[in-house]
Design a protein around this motif. Structure first.
Motif, PDB file in Angstrom:
ATOM      1  N   SER A   1      23.015 -22.402   5.425  1.00  0.00           N
ATOM      2  CA  SER A   1      22.942 -23.492   6.389  1.00  0.00           C
ATOM      3  C   SER A   1      22.107 -24.645   5.835  1.00  0.00           C
ATOM      4  O   SER A   1      21.016 -24.436   5.325  1.00  0.00           O
ATOM      5  CB  SER A   1      22.319 -22.987   7.688  1.00  0.00           C
ATOM      6  OG  SER A   1      22.139 -24.086   8.554  1.00  0.00           O
TER       7      SER A   1
ATOM      8  N   ASP B   1      24.213 -30.980   7.615  1.00  0.00           N
ATOM      9  CA  ASP B   1      23.844 -30.672   8.997  1.00  0.00           C
ATOM     10  C   ASP B   1      22.898 -31.796   9.425  1.00  0.00           C
ATOM     11  O   ASP B   1      21.767 -31.878   8.943  1.00  0.00           O
ATOM     12  CB  ASP B   1      23.157 -29.313   9.084  1.00  0.00           C
ATOM     13  CG  ASP B   1      22.824 -28.930  10.531  1.00  0.00           C
ATOM     14  OD1 ASP B   1      22.593 -29.837  11.354  1.00  0.00           O
ATOM     15  OD2 ASP B   1      22.788 -27.724  10.820  1.00  0.00           O
TER      16      ASP B   1
ATOM     17  N   THR C   1      28.522 -23.062  10.769  1.00  0.00           N
ATOM     18  CA  THR C   1      28.225 -22.649   9.395  1.00  0.00           C
ATOM     19  C   THR C   1      29.187 -21.544   8.953  1.00  0.00           C
ATOM     20  O   THR C   1      29.653 -21.530   7.808  1.00  0.00           O
ATOM     21  CB  THR C   1      26.756 -22.195   9.290  1.00  0.00           C
ATOM     22  OG1 THR C   1      25.918 -23.302   9.653  1.00  0.00           O
ATOM     23  CG2 THR C   1      26.412 -21.760   7.871  1.00  0.00           C
TER      24      THR C   1
ATOM     25  N   GLU D   1      28.024 -30.690  10.104  1.00  0.00           N
ATOM     26  CA  GLU D   1      27.664 -30.035  11.364  1.00  0.00           C
ATOM     27  C   GLU D   1      26.899 -31.047  12.224  1.00  0.00           C
ATOM     28  O   GLU D   1      26.077 -31.790  11.723  1.00  0.00           O
ATOM     29  CB  GLU D   1      26.802 -28.795  11.095  1.00  0.00           C
ATOM     30  CG  GLU D   1      27.528 -27.757  10.259  1.00  0.00           C
ATOM     31  CD  GLU D   1      26.802 -26.414  10.188  1.00  0.00           C
ATOM     32  OE1 GLU D   1      26.143 -26.010  11.163  1.00  0.00           O
ATOM     33  OE2 GLU D   1      26.918 -25.765   9.129  1.00  0.00           O
TER      34      GLU D   1
HETATM   35 MG    MG Z   1      24.884 -24.174  11.382  1.00  0.00          MG
END
Ligand code: MG
Ligand code: ADP
Length: 147
Positions: free
Chosen positions: A56, A75, A38, A101
């Motif tokens: 995030s 993510d 992040t 991510e």
């Molecule tokens: Mg992260």
């Protein structure tokens, strides 16, 4: 391989990546929890001219930002190997750049050209490797590495 001493250096490295990005580029960020995925994305966003605070996307899966190009920050940790639960193509084939991510959880073939950015935790600092998969990502690596 790039050795990074602290958080500010990681953000500066992300900035360099962000400046080099073009529409359609896809980055997969690989590294343990707390490695700096992040944090790197914060630098990438700056390099794309995004002023908004980067949060995030762990719980929302996706966050979008507007800069020189749109940034799609994903993510996928929580959806793991069930990529069908989101419409990835909307991002991959949109007119922005996609940063994922835990993207390796989607499998090696989720798209045909992407750059894996591996962040390893060292005693002090981090080691970052760029692993391109495909022609565009190879070119991107050249630009990031040699300006
Ligand atoms: Mg992260
Ligand atoms: P991830 O998204 O990979 O889980 P984050 O970027 O959210 O990781 O968190 C990284 C954490 O590690 C931050 O709290 C940051 O302050 C800390 N940190 C310590 N050393 C470094 C470094 N050299 N580079 C990046 N982050 C670092």
């Amino acid at each position: 391989m790039f050795d990074i001493c602290n958080e500010d250096e990681l953000i500066a490295f992300g900035y360099r990546i962000g400046q080099a990005l073009e529409a359609g580029h896809v980055l997969v960020l690989t590294g343990d929890l707390g490695a700096g995925k992040t944090t790197l994305t914060k630098g990438i966003a700056k390099g794309l001219g995004i002023d908004q605070m980067i949060k995030s996307p762990t719980y929302t899966i996706v966050r979008e930002y507007e800069g020189r190009l749109p940034l799609y920050h994903l993510d996928v940790y929580r959806i793991g190997n069930d990529p069908d639960s989101i419409d990835l193509d909307e991002f991959l084939y949109g007119n922005g750049v996609t940063v994922i991510e835990w993207g390796h959880l989607l499998g090696a073939d989720f798209t045909n050209d992407y750059m894996e950015v591996v962040i390893e935790t060292k005693d002090v600092g981090r080691r970052v490797s760029l692993v391109p998969k495909g022609k565009r990502s190879n070119q991107l690596k050249e630009v990031i590495s040699h300006g």
